[in-house]
Design an enzyme around this catalytic site. Structure first.
Site, PDB file in Angstrom:
ATOM      1  N   ASP A  73     -11.008   2.746   4.120  1.00  0.00           N
ATOM      2  CA  ASP A  73     -11.432   1.343   4.041  1.00  0.00           C
ATOM      3  C   ASP A  73     -12.947   1.225   3.845  1.00  0.00           C
ATOM      4  O   ASP A  73     -13.450   0.153   3.512  1.00  0.00           O
ATOM      5  CB  ASP A  73     -11.087   0.609   5.349  1.00  0.00           C
ATOM      6  CG  ASP A  73      -9.833  -0.242   5.249  1.00  0.00           C
ATOM      7  OD1 ASP A  73      -9.583  -0.782   4.159  1.00  0.00           O
ATOM      8  OD2 ASP A  73      -9.138  -0.382   6.271  1.00  0.00           O
TER       9      ASP A  73
ATOM     10  N   GLN B 197      -4.576  -1.810   9.579  1.00  0.00           N
ATOM     11  CA  GLN B 197      -4.597  -3.136   8.961  1.00  0.00           C
ATOM     12  C   GLN B 197      -5.196  -4.161   9.922  1.00  0.00           C
ATOM     13  O   GLN B 197      -4.823  -4.226  11.088  1.00  0.00           O
ATOM     14  CB  GLN B 197      -3.167  -3.531   8.553  1.00  0.00           C
ATOM     15  CG  GLN B 197      -3.070  -4.799   7.732  1.00  0.00           C
ATOM     16  CD  GLN B 197      -3.697  -4.698   6.346  1.00  0.00           C
ATOM     17  OE1 GLN B 197      -3.802  -3.623   5.768  1.00  0.00           O
ATOM     18  NE2 GLN B 197      -4.140  -5.820   5.817  1.00  0.00           N
TER      19      GLN B 197
ATOM     20  N   LYS C 182       0.845  -1.206   0.000  1.00  0.00           N
ATOM     21  CA  LYS C 182       0.000   0.000   0.000  1.00  0.00           C
ATOM     22  C   LYS C 182       0.879   1.253   0.000  1.00  0.00           C
ATOM     23  O   LYS C 182       0.641   2.194  -0.761  1.00  0.00           O
ATOM     24  CB  LYS C 182      -0.960  -0.029   1.203  1.00  0.00           C
ATOM     25  CG  LYS C 182      -2.056  -1.082   1.044  1.00  0.00           C
ATOM     26  CD  LYS C 182      -2.841  -1.378   2.319  1.00  0.00           C
ATOM     27  CE  LYS C 182      -3.824  -2.530   2.065  1.00  0.00           C
ATOM     28  NZ  LYS C 182      -4.598  -2.931   3.263  1.00  0.00           N
TER      29      LYS C 182
HETATM   30  N1  GUN Z   1      -7.170  -7.028   6.180  1.00  0.00           N
HETATM   31  C1  GUN Z   1      -7.581  -7.769   5.117  1.00  0.00           C
HETATM   32  N2  GUN Z   1      -8.209  -6.980   4.214  1.00  0.00           N
HETATM   33  C2  GUN Z   1      -8.193  -5.730   4.712  1.00  0.00           C
HETATM   34  C3  GUN Z   1      -8.691  -4.482   4.232  1.00  0.00           C
HETATM   35  O1  GUN Z   1      -9.288  -4.356   3.162  1.00  0.00           O
HETATM   36  N3  GUN Z   1      -8.465  -3.415   5.035  1.00  0.00           N
HETATM   37  C4  GUN Z   1      -7.824  -3.528   6.228  1.00  0.00           C
HETATM   38  N4  GUN Z   1      -7.664  -2.431   6.953  1.00  0.00           N
HETATM   39  N5  GUN Z   1      -7.369  -4.659   6.705  1.00  0.00           N
HETATM   40  C5  GUN Z   1      -7.545  -5.758   5.941  1.00  0.00           C
END
Ligand code: GUN
Length: 293
Positions: free
Chosen positions: A120, A97, A53
């Site tokens: 998100d 995350q 990211k």
């Molecule tokens: N863990 C797995 N997928 C995601 C996501 O789309 N966003 C976040 N913040 N954590 C994740």
């Protein structure tokens, strides 16, 4: 005819559009979109995702920072960090995350993020807006699936879309996007989950099947209708002793088994996966634009 929906190519096209829009935004306002990323603990997969990211931010000329907090961090400390980011004008998007350590509540953390910075799309305010059909920051994987369908010219109007899985990250939001009354959606939606005695009863009815069950290769050719469009959201690790890593990634769909029966299908990897980070970048730019007004 090409049956594969190539998520890498579609993702690249969208990234180019984001780059152009971000450059124009920067030129007219002087604002650089900023994304703050948090990892709590030492989950290796989370480290990989967060690294990707941040790297994508760099490629698009966005500002990003990564806060790595130890497994023992208290919920109060996590919330204090979010408060700080909520108040920083150079940070337009906040992503914590998942998964978080057991002593930290996902929902308390999500609720603390300013909904305008919730890239998100997990905050209840954004979930509510999505259900109500109000423009908002949308969960990245579902938003990416809608883009894949749109850019592959899949018409959803009046089609039966069957969603396998009911997670807050994929199943629930994609189901809500698919039935919305707009030109890119308007499907008839069934949500099928672990309580279904026979999932094939539902999957066989699907014109569009969204497989987000998190179970390796459970969808076989006798469970689908001829000509179905399949979006495979699964990223399951299965043992593969003869490979370098000792595992391979596979979807929820048995790709080779179903291939000649489908009209379109996303591969794993290279289908939905690349779209998630792309839509995160899209959301970060949209958040920056929104906050500049
Ligand atoms: N863990 C797995 N997928 C995601 C996501 O789309 N966003 C976040 N913040 N954590 C994740």
């Amino acid at each position: 005819m090409e049956k594969i929906i190539d998520g890498k190519i579609i993702s690249q096209n969208i990234r180019e559009e984001i780059f152009s829009k971000a450059s124009a935004f920067k030129a007219s306002t002087g604002i650089i979109p900023g994304l703050a990323l948090m990892i709590v603990g030492n989950d290796p997969a989370s480290e990989v995702y967060v690294g990707m990211k941040a790297k994508t931010c760099e490629k698009l000329g966005f500002y990003s920072l990564i806060e790595r907090l130890p497994e023992t961090t208290s919920q109060e400390q996590v919330l204090a960090m979010i408060d700080e980011w909520n108040n920083r004008p150079d940070i337009h998007g906040i992503l914590v995350q998942m998964p978080l350590p057991k002593h930290v509540s996902d929902m308390e953390v999500i609720k603390r993020i300013n909904p305008d910075k919730d890239v998100d799309g997990f905050h209840p305010v954004n979930v509510g807006k999505l259900v109500a059909g109000i423009p908002c920051l949308q969960a990245c994987t579902p938003a990416g699936i809608m883009e894949l369908l749109k850019r592959s010219n899949v018409s959803l109007k009046g089609k039966h879309a069957v969603v396998l899985g009911r997670s807050n990250i994929v199943g629930k939001p994609i189901a809500n996007l698919l039935y919305q009354k707009n030109k890119d959606a308007n499907a008839i939606v069934t949500i099928c989950h672990t309580a279904a005695p026979d999932i094939a009863y539902y999957t066989r009815q699907a014109d569009v099947l969204i497989a987000a069950a998190g179970a390796a290769e459970i969808i076989k050719r006798d469970m689908i209708k001829e000509g179905v469009v399949i979006i495979d959201v699964g990223t399951n690790r299965v043992e593969a002793p003869d490979t370098e890593k000792g595992y391979r990634l596979t979807g929820d769909v048995d790709f080779n088994d179903v291939y000649d029966k489908v009209s379109l299908i996303t591969p794993v990897p290279g289908g939905v996966g690349p779209m998630t980070i792309t839509m995160l970048m899209y959301n970060t730019l949209e958040a920056a634009i929104m906050q500049s007004r």
